[in-house]
Design a protein around this motif. Structure first.
Motif, short mmCIF file in Angstrom:
data_model
loop_
_atom_site.label_atom_id
_atom_site.label_comp_id
_atom_site.label_asym_id
_atom_site.label_seq_id
_atom_site.Cartn_x
_atom_site.Cartn_y
_atom_site.Cartn_z
N PHE A 196 28.97 -3.90 -20.48
CA PHE A 196 28.14 -3.87 -19.29
C PHE A 196 28.90 -3.70 -17.90
CE2 PHE A 196 25.67 -7.05 -22.44
CZ PHE A 196 25.02 -5.88 -23.13
N ASP A 197 28.16 -3.01 -17.07
CA ASP A 197 28.67 -2.84 -16.00
C ASP A 197 28.14 -4.04 -15.04
OD1 ASP A 197 26.04 -2.57 -14.94
OD2 ASP A 197 26.36 -0.12 -15.04
N GLU A 198 28.51 -4.37 -13.76
CA GLU A 198 28.11 -5.40 -13.08
C GLU A 198 26.79 -5.66 -12.98
OE1 GLU A 198 29.06 -7.71 -8.81
OE2 GLU A 198 30.03 -5.76 -9.35
N GLY A 199 25.85 -4.49 -12.46
CA GLY A 199 24.60 -4.85 -12.23
C GLY A 199 23.64 -5.14 -13.64
N VAL A 200 24.13 -4.52 -14.99
CA VAL A 200 23.49 -4.71 -16.18
C VAL A 200 23.98 -6.03 -16.57
CG1 VAL A 200 23.58 -4.03 -18.55
CG2 VAL A 200 23.38 -2.19 -16.74
N GLY A 201 25.17 -6.32 -16.35
CA GLY A 201 25.46 -7.74 -16.80
C GLY A 201 24.57 -9.12 -16.13
N ARG A 202 24.26 -8.86 -14.86
CA ARG A 202 23.37 -9.86 -14.05
C ARG A 202 22.06 -9.82 -14.80
NH1 ARG A 202 25.76 -7.47 -9.32
NH2 ARG A 202 24.08 -6.26 -9.08
N ARG A 203 21.54 -8.71 -15.01
CA ARG A 203 20.28 -8.55 -15.66
C ARG A 203 20.14 -9.29 -16.95
NH1 ARG A 203 18.03 -2.67 -15.39
NH2 ARG A 203 16.33 -3.50 -16.29
N VAL A 204 21.09 -9.01 -17.89
CA VAL A 204 21.37 -9.69 -19.17
C VAL A 204 21.28 -11.02 -19.14
CG1 VAL A 204 22.96 -9.65 -21.13
CG2 VAL A 204 22.25 -7.70 -20.06
N ALA A 205 22.22 -11.75 -17.78
CA ALA A 205 22.33 -13.11 -17.79
C ALA A 205 20.95 -13.74 -17.51
CB ALA A 205 23.35 -13.44 -16.64
N THR A 206 20.18 -12.84 -16.69
CA THR A 206 18.74 -13.44 -16.19
C THR A 206 17.85 -13.65 -17.44
OG1 THR A 206 19.19 -12.47 -13.84
CG2 THR A 206 16.91 -13.11 -14.59
N THR A 207 18.05 -12.48 -18.30
CA THR A 207 17.20 -12.32 -19.26
C THR A 207 17.46 -13.67 -20.27
OG1 THR A 207 16.85 -10.15 -19.10
CG2 THR A 207 16.37 -11.28 -21.37
N ALA A 208 18.83 -13.77 -20.32
CA ALA A 208 19.20 -15.04 -21.51
C ALA A 208 18.74 -16.37 -20.88
CB ALA A 208 20.77 -15.16 -21.39
N LEU A 209 18.69 -16.58 -19.42
CA LEU A 209 18.20 -17.83 -18.83
C LEU A 209 16.64 -17.60 -19.14
CD1 LEU A 209 20.15 -17.78 -15.32
CD2 LEU A 209 19.96 -19.75 -16.99
N ASP A 210 15.87 -16.76 -18.77
CA ASP A 210 14.65 -16.65 -19.44
C ASP A 210 14.05 -17.39 -20.91
OD1 ASP A 210 14.36 -15.47 -16.84
OD2 ASP A 210 13.69 -13.53 -17.68
N LEU A 211 15.10 -16.65 -21.65
CA LEU A 211 14.95 -17.41 -23.07
C LEU A 211 15.03 -18.68 -22.96
CD1 LEU A 211 16.55 -14.41 -25.05
CD2 LEU A 211 14.17 -14.72 -25.32
N LEU A 212 16.03 -19.16 -22.45
CA LEU A 212 16.46 -20.69 -22.59
C LEU A 212 15.05 -21.48 -22.14
CD1 LEU A 212 20.19 -20.85 -21.78
CD2 LEU A 212 19.20 -21.32 -24.04
N VAL A 213 14.60 -21.12 -20.97
CA VAL A 213 13.30 -21.73 -20.49
C VAL A 213 12.19 -21.68 -21.39
CG1 VAL A 213 11.77 -21.69 -18.74
CG2 VAL A 213 14.26 -21.46 -18.30
N LEU A 214 12.25 -20.45 -22.15
CA LEU A 214 10.97 -20.17 -23.05
C LEU A 214 11.28 -21.32 -24.10
CD1 LEU A 214 8.47 -18.52 -23.92
CD2 LEU A 214 10.17 -17.23 -25.14
N LEU A 215 12.66 -21.32 -24.60
CA LEU A 215 12.97 -22.13 -25.80
C LEU A 215 12.59 -23.70 -25.56
CD1 LEU A 215 14.29 -23.01 -28.55
CD2 LEU A 215 16.45 -22.96 -27.10
N ILE A 216 12.82 -24.24 -24.30
CA ILE A 216 12.66 -25.71 -23.68
C ILE A 216 11.20 -25.78 -23.74
CG2 ILE A 216 13.02 -27.10 -22.05
CD1 ILE A 216 15.87 -25.78 -21.73
N ASP A 217 10.47 -24.78 -23.05
CA ASP A 217 9.05 -25.19 -23.02
C ASP A 217 8.39 -25.11 -24.26
OD1 ASP A 217 9.00 -25.42 -20.06
OD2 ASP A 217 8.30 -23.38 -19.74
N GLU A 218 8.68 -24.35 -25.32
CA GLU A 218 8.03 -24.20 -26.45
C GLU A 218 8.34 -25.40 -27.16
OE1 GLU A 218 8.03 -20.96 -29.79
OE2 GLU A 218 10.04 -22.19 -29.85
N ARG A 219 9.62 -26.16 -27.32
CA ARG A 219 9.78 -27.34 -27.92
C ARG A 219 8.99 -28.58 -27.29
NH1 ARG A 219 13.41 -27.67 -32.15
NH2 ARG A 219 13.77 -25.35 -32.45
#
Length: 331
Positions: A173-196
């Motif tokens: 991943f280049d720097e820009g894509v890396g930031r977007r991937v990291a943001t999506t990972a954060l989204d998923l963790l929030v989704l997991l916590i909210d679901e639980r």
């Protein structure tokens, strides 16, 4: 480029001290006690994507502890997600103890005491997220530390699948894509916590809404691509197809349905333009990703109550008689 730390070149006598330095420097300060008389070689390979630090760890039996002394001397506050690949980990935090086996993952919070024990050779991949970027309540996070997530269903499966791929492809991943991937990972963790916690309501959390906005922008830029599909959209955003569908379900929509609606709106607009007579209905449909004229006609009629030709005639008629003061009314 990844950072590689290894004790393999060292003698067994020197490995313990170097490994302690490697673990505390890579993660957060901790006490490390190796359980072998002659420590096995240990390796840590690290990458960074945006604000997320990814480390692949392989080593022999050991116990690590984060104490009040470590916390008082270190102000880094991280959420640590660990995907177990080999060996079994016993983790303690917030009054709970969990056993994490290969294929499972767990969450730790560096701001509080924890203890991890591994009695065999192991490998895992850890992801360090800055706590301040995870928009969840402390009590919600505290309720899920030292909990075993199997990664077989629901949001846990989305998290496990996404993080595993994120680690595999981090170096590409280049720097820009890396930031977007990291943001999506954060989204998923929030989704997991909210679901639980039973809060996966019709209005997703702000970070989930941001992911949906990014997906919609991508769709609008690629409406002309007849091969645009949920699987290709998910791949472009480094998320699973299941998670993509969940994003649209939060708005009561489907991925394919939303794409079709946007394409039809663009076609309906272009059918009333002067150039429509010259290029024809089929060409306009193809311009916006409809490859089958009959399918386009049926979809248009189902959405608006008239065929593309009827819509054109109605528009010309109203224009001829001077009724240009507003948009045409759907039937």
């Amino acid at each position: 480029m990844p950072t590689v730390l290894s004790t393999a070149p060292l003698s067994a006598a020197d490995r313990a001290e170097r490994w302690h330095e490697a673990v505390s420097g890579t993660f957060v300060p901790m006490d490390v006690h190796l359980l072998e008389e002659e420590p096995s070689p240990g390796t840590i390979v690290s990458n960074r994507l945006g604000s997320v630090h990814i480390s692949r760890v392989q080593a022999g039996p050991q116990v690590v502890k984060r104490s009040k002394r470590h916390i008082s001397r270190d102000d880094r506050n991280s959420l640590i997600v660990s995907l177990q690949q080999r060996g079994t980990t016993i983790k303690e935090q917030d009054g709970r103890e969990s056993v994490i086996k290969p294929g499972e993952f767990s969450i730790s919070d560096s701001s509080r005491l924890f203890r991890i024990k591994i009695e065999e050779e192991f490998s895992f991949t850890s992801f360090h997220f800055p706590r301040e970027e995870l928009q969840v309540r402390d009590e919600d996070l505290r309720a899920l530390t030292a909990t075993t997530f199997t990664g077989e269903e629901g949001s846990a499966a989305l998290v496990a699948t996404f993080l595993a791929r994120m680690a595999r492809e981090a170096e590409s991943f280049d720097e820009g894509v890396g930031r977007r991937v990291a943001t999506t990972a954060l989204d998923l963790l929030v989704l997991l916590i909210d679901e639980r916690h039973g809060r996966l309501a019709s209005e997703g959390p702000p970070v989930t809404a941001a992911s949906l906005d990014r997906v919609k922008e991508h769709v609008m830029r690629n409406l002309d691509d007849p091969d645009l599909s949920p699987s290709r959209i998910a791949e472009a955003h480094f998320m699973s197809v299941r998670y993509l569908h969940k994003l649209f379900q939060l708005e009561g929509a489907t991925v394919s349905g939303w794409i079709r609606k946007q394409r039809l709106e663009q076609c309906r607009r272009d059918l009333l333009r002067p150039m429509a007579r010259e290029v024809g209905v089929a060409a306009i449909a193809r311009r916006w990703g409809f490859v089958n004229p009959s399918h386009f006609s049926r979809a248009f009629r189902a959405a608006y109550g008239n065929t593309p030709r009827e819509w054109q005639l109605q528009g010309r008629s109203e224009a001829r008689y001077g009724n240009t003061g507003g948009a045409l009314t759907d039937k």
